[in-house]
Design a protein around this motif. Structure first.
Motif, PDB file in Angstrom:
ATOM      1  N   GLY A 196       0.749  -1.222  -0.167  1.00  0.00           N
ATOM      2  CA  GLY A 196       0.158   0.147  -0.207  1.00  0.00           C
ATOM      3  C   GLY A 196       0.704   1.179  -0.045  1.00  0.00           C
ATOM      4  N   GLY A 197       2.095   1.141   0.002  1.00  0.00           N
ATOM      5  CA  GLY A 197       2.807   2.268   0.062  1.00  0.00           C
ATOM      6  C   GLY A 197       2.813   3.061  -1.258  1.00  0.00           C
ATOM      7  N   GLY A 198       3.532   4.212  -1.343  1.00  0.00           N
ATOM      8  CA  GLY A 198       3.530   4.847  -2.488  1.00  0.00           C
ATOM      9  C   GLY A 198       4.162   6.307  -2.164  1.00  0.00           C
ATOM     10  N   SER A 199       3.731   7.313  -3.427  1.00  0.00           N
ATOM     11  CA  SER A 199       4.198   8.565  -3.347  1.00  0.00           C
ATOM     12  C   SER A 199       3.122   9.259  -3.332  1.00  0.00           C
ATOM     13  CB  SER A 199       5.127   8.835  -4.697  1.00  0.00           C
ATOM     14  OG  SER A 199       5.515  10.184  -4.593  1.00  0.00           O
ATOM     15  N   VAL A 200       3.044  10.174  -2.356  1.00  0.00           N
ATOM     16  CA  VAL A 200       1.900  11.399  -2.249  1.00  0.00           C
ATOM     17  C   VAL A 200       2.377  12.705  -2.135  1.00  0.00           C
ATOM     18  CG1 VAL A 200      -0.135   9.490  -1.624  1.00  0.00           C
ATOM     19  CG2 VAL A 200       1.357  10.919   0.103  1.00  0.00           C
ATOM     20  N   GLN A 201       1.327  13.584  -2.215  1.00  0.00           N
ATOM     21  CA  GLN A 201       1.747  15.006  -1.950  1.00  0.00           C
ATOM     22  C   GLN A 201       1.249  15.342  -0.310  1.00  0.00           C
ATOM     23  OE1 GLN A 201      -0.359  17.471  -4.766  1.00  0.00           O
ATOM     24  NE2 GLN A 201       1.227  17.305  -6.310  1.00  0.00           N
ATOM     25  N   PRO A 202       2.271  16.236   0.385  1.00  0.00           N
ATOM     26  CA  PRO A 202       1.952  16.655   1.406  1.00  0.00           C
ATOM     27  C   PRO A 202       0.251  16.924   1.555  1.00  0.00           C
ATOM     28  CG  PRO A 202       3.730  17.696   0.931  1.00  0.00           C
ATOM     29  CD  PRO A 202       3.460  16.957  -0.289  1.00  0.00           C
ATOM     30  N   GLY A 203      -0.381  16.389   2.815  1.00  0.00           N
ATOM     31  CA  GLY A 203      -1.664  16.542   2.900  1.00  0.00           C
ATOM     32  C   GLY A 203      -2.573  15.433   2.181  1.00  0.00           C
ATOM     33  N   GLY A 204      -2.101  14.611   1.677  1.00  0.00           N
ATOM     34  CA  GLY A 204      -2.357  13.304   0.956  1.00  0.00           C
ATOM     35  C   GLY A 204      -2.610  12.291   2.105  1.00  0.00           C
ATOM     36  N   SER A 205      -3.324  11.387   1.579  1.00  0.00           N
ATOM     37  CA  SER A 205      -3.611  10.016   2.592  1.00  0.00           C
ATOM     38  C   SER A 205      -3.013   8.780   1.834  1.00  0.00           C
ATOM     39  CB  SER A 205      -5.265   9.892   2.752  1.00  0.00           C
ATOM     40  OG  SER A 205      -5.627  11.125   3.291  1.00  0.00           O
ATOM     41  N   LEU A 206      -2.726   7.754   2.553  1.00  0.00           N
ATOM     42  CA  LEU A 206      -2.412   6.553   1.896  1.00  0.00           C
ATOM     43  C   LEU A 206      -3.020   5.546   2.984  1.00  0.00           C
ATOM     44  CD1 LEU A 206       1.260   6.458   1.134  1.00  0.00           C
ATOM     45  CD2 LEU A 206      -0.699   6.208  -0.525  1.00  0.00           C
ATOM     46  N   ARG A 207      -3.437   4.321   2.722  1.00  0.00           N
ATOM     47  CA  ARG A 207      -3.847   3.408   3.559  1.00  0.00           C
ATOM     48  C   ARG A 207      -2.846   2.056   3.352  1.00  0.00           C
ATOM     49  NH1 ARG A 207      -9.317  -0.384   4.373  1.00  0.00           N
ATOM     50  NH2 ARG A 207      -8.603  -1.284   2.425  1.00  0.00           N
ATOM     51  N   LYS A 255      -0.344  11.485  16.237  1.00  0.00           N
ATOM     52  CA  LYS A 255      -1.728  11.717  16.842  1.00  0.00           C
ATOM     53  C   LYS A 255      -2.690  12.422  15.932  1.00  0.00           C
ATOM     54  CE  LYS A 255      -0.251  10.422  21.611  1.00  0.00           C
ATOM     55  NZ  LYS A 255      -0.153  11.306  22.906  1.00  0.00           N
ATOM     56  N   GLY A 256      -3.818  11.900  15.920  1.00  0.00           N
ATOM     57  CA  GLY A 256      -4.878  12.523  15.090  1.00  0.00           C
ATOM     58  C   GLY A 256      -4.921  12.480  13.803  1.00  0.00           C
ATOM     59  N   ARG A 257      -3.794  11.773  13.143  1.00  0.00           N
ATOM     60  CA  ARG A 257      -3.737  11.549  11.728  1.00  0.00           C
ATOM     61  C   ARG A 257      -3.840  10.011  11.221  1.00  0.00           C
ATOM     62  NH1 ARG A 257       0.864  13.155   9.025  1.00  0.00           N
ATOM     63  NH2 ARG A 257       2.266  12.765  11.130  1.00  0.00           N
ATOM     64  N   PHE A 258      -3.081   9.223  12.238  1.00  0.00           N
ATOM     65  CA  PHE A 258      -2.967   7.861  11.637  1.00  0.00           C
ATOM     66  C   PHE A 258      -3.927   7.155  12.573  1.00  0.00           C
ATOM     67  CE2 PHE A 258       1.759   7.676  10.337  1.00  0.00           C
ATOM     68  CZ  PHE A 258       1.357   8.883   9.438  1.00  0.00           C
ATOM     69  N   THR A 259      -4.563   6.009  12.093  1.00  0.00           N
ATOM     70  CA  THR A 259      -5.285   5.242  12.693  1.00  0.00           C
ATOM     71  C   THR A 259      -5.208   3.696  12.289  1.00  0.00           C
ATOM     72  OG1 THR A 259      -7.254   5.558  11.189  1.00  0.00           O
ATOM     73  CG2 THR A 259      -7.292   6.852  13.047  1.00  0.00           C
ATOM     74  N   MET A 260      -5.330   2.800  13.238  1.00  0.00           N
ATOM     75  CA  MET A 260      -5.090   1.576  12.774  1.00  0.00           C
ATOM     76  C   MET A 260      -6.383   0.592  13.014  1.00  0.00           C
ATOM     77  SD  MET A 260      -2.096  -1.191  14.057  1.00  0.00           S
ATOM     78  CE  MET A 260      -2.623  -1.489  15.779  1.00  0.00           C
ATOM     79  N   THR A 261      -6.714  -0.316  12.047  1.00  0.00           N
ATOM     80  CA  THR A 261      -7.938  -1.041  12.122  1.00  0.00           C
ATOM     81  C   THR A 261      -7.388  -2.448  11.809  1.00  0.00           C
ATOM     82  OG1 THR A 261      -8.374  -0.488   9.917  1.00  0.00           O
ATOM     83  CG2 THR A 261      -9.609   0.735  11.675  1.00  0.00           C
ATOM     84  N   ARG A 262      -8.293  -3.402  12.186  1.00  0.00           N
ATOM     85  CA  ARG A 262      -8.053  -4.831  11.688  1.00  0.00           C
ATOM     86  C   ARG A 262      -9.148  -5.480  11.097  1.00  0.00           C
ATOM     87  NH1 ARG A 262      -4.720  -7.636  16.189  1.00  0.00           N
ATOM     88  NH2 ARG A 262      -3.690  -6.006  17.334  1.00  0.00           N
ATOM     89  N   LYS A 289      -9.854 -11.602   7.496  1.00  0.00           N
ATOM     90  CA  LYS A 289      -8.664 -11.733   6.538  1.00  0.00           C
ATOM     91  C   LYS A 289      -7.467 -11.609   6.986  1.00  0.00           C
ATOM     92  CE  LYS A 289     -11.920  -9.453   2.936  1.00  0.00           C
ATOM     93  NZ  LYS A 289     -12.082  -8.283   2.177  1.00  0.00           N
ATOM     94  N   ASN A 290      -7.155 -11.673   8.312  1.00  0.00           N
ATOM     95  CA  ASN A 290      -5.899 -11.675   9.130  1.00  0.00           C
ATOM     96  C   ASN A 290      -5.102 -10.284   8.382  1.00  0.00           C
ATOM     97  OD1 ASN A 290      -6.129 -13.872  10.664  1.00  0.00           O
ATOM     98  ND2 ASN A 290      -5.138 -15.238   9.161  1.00  0.00           N
ATOM     99  N   THR A 291      -5.732  -9.165   8.453  1.00  0.00           N
ATOM    100  CA  THR A 291      -4.995  -8.130   8.055  1.00  0.00           C
ATOM    101  C   THR A 291      -5.340  -7.173   8.879  1.00  0.00           C
ATOM    102  OG1 THR A 291      -5.637  -8.849   5.529  1.00  0.00           O
ATOM    103  CG2 THR A 291      -5.092  -6.475   5.860  1.00  0.00           C
ATOM    104  N   VAL A 292      -3.942  -6.199   9.080  1.00  0.00           N
ATOM    105  CA  VAL A 292      -4.331  -5.104   9.675  1.00  0.00           C
ATOM    106  C   VAL A 292      -3.943  -3.664   8.908  1.00  0.00           C
ATOM    107  CG1 VAL A 292      -3.006  -3.656  11.603  1.00  0.00           C
ATOM    108  CG2 VAL A 292      -3.384  -6.110  11.705  1.00  0.00           C
ATOM    109  N   PHE A 293      -4.747  -2.687   8.903  1.00  0.00           N
ATOM    110  CA  PHE A 293      -4.437  -1.495   8.218  1.00  0.00           C
ATOM    111  C   PHE A 293      -3.950  -0.362   8.914  1.00  0.00           C
ATOM    112  CE2 PHE A 293      -6.812  -3.452   4.801  1.00  0.00           C
ATOM    113  CZ  PHE A 293      -7.726  -4.187   5.207  1.00  0.00           C
ATOM    114  N   LEU A 294      -3.294   0.388   8.409  1.00  0.00           N
ATOM    115  CA  LEU A 294      -2.691   1.684   8.642  1.00  0.00           C
ATOM    116  C   LEU A 294      -3.215   2.983   7.820  1.00  0.00           C
ATOM    117  CD1 LEU A 294      -1.101   3.241  10.946  1.00  0.00           C
ATOM    118  CD2 LEU A 294       0.935   3.377   9.536  1.00  0.00           C
ATOM    119  N   GLN A 295      -4.192   3.691   8.439  1.00  0.00           N
ATOM    120  CA  GLN A 295      -4.705   4.722   7.580  1.00  0.00           C
ATOM    121  C   GLN A 295      -3.974   5.923   8.010  1.00  0.00           C
ATOM    122  OE1 GLN A 295      -7.148   4.797   5.082  1.00  0.00           O
ATOM    123  NE2 GLN A 295      -6.580   7.132   4.951  1.00  0.00           N
TER     124      GLN A 295
END
Length: 127
Positions: A7-18, A68-75, A79-85
């Motif tokens: 899920g990594g990649g290149s984004v501009q400042p202010g953007g989002s990735l999961r 804090k306030g920008r990243f969240t983790m869900t499961r 699917k045995n998967t963990v996400f980082l938003q």
């Protein structure tokens, strides 16, 4: 338990990735919820740091102050998967992100010494 990140990649400042972290080797009859899992990141010349770590059993979550306030983790245990938003990304967030089983308390997060690192996924934040 082993992990494969994506899920990594290149984004501009202010953007989002999961980011995604798929676990393998979870024993039959067990659940990913039995494991404290952390997201960690590393940049060249710096020590790897715990970014966001969560223990369902302890009901405890550690956040690095910088996320804090920008990243969240869900499961998704099915699917045995963990996400980082990751939202409102900053250039300082650029790093290789990895997940691993973790030792978590309110003030710190470190990889479980019996756990292993995945290959990581690269996040680049630049304009």
């Amino acid at each position: 338990v082993r992990f494969v990140e994506s899920g990594g990649g290149s984004v501009q400042p202010g953007g989002s990735l999961r980011l995604s972290c798929v676990a393998s080797g979870v024993p039959s009859g067990s659940s990913l919820d039995y494991y404290a899992i952390g997201w960690f990141r590393q940049t060249p010349g710096k020590e790897r740091e715990g970014v966001l770590c969560h223990s369902p059993i302890l009901d405890m979550t550690y956040y690095a102050e910088s996320v804090k306030g920008r990243f969240t983790m869900t499961r998704d245990n099915a699917k045995n998967t963990v996400f980082l938003q990751m939202n409102s990304l900053k250039p300082d967030d650029a790093a290789i992100y990895s997940c691993a089983t973790a030792l978590v308390d309110e003030h710190s997060c470190r990889k479980n010494p019996y756990g292993s690192w995945g290959q990581g996924t690269q996040v680049t934040v630049s304009s």
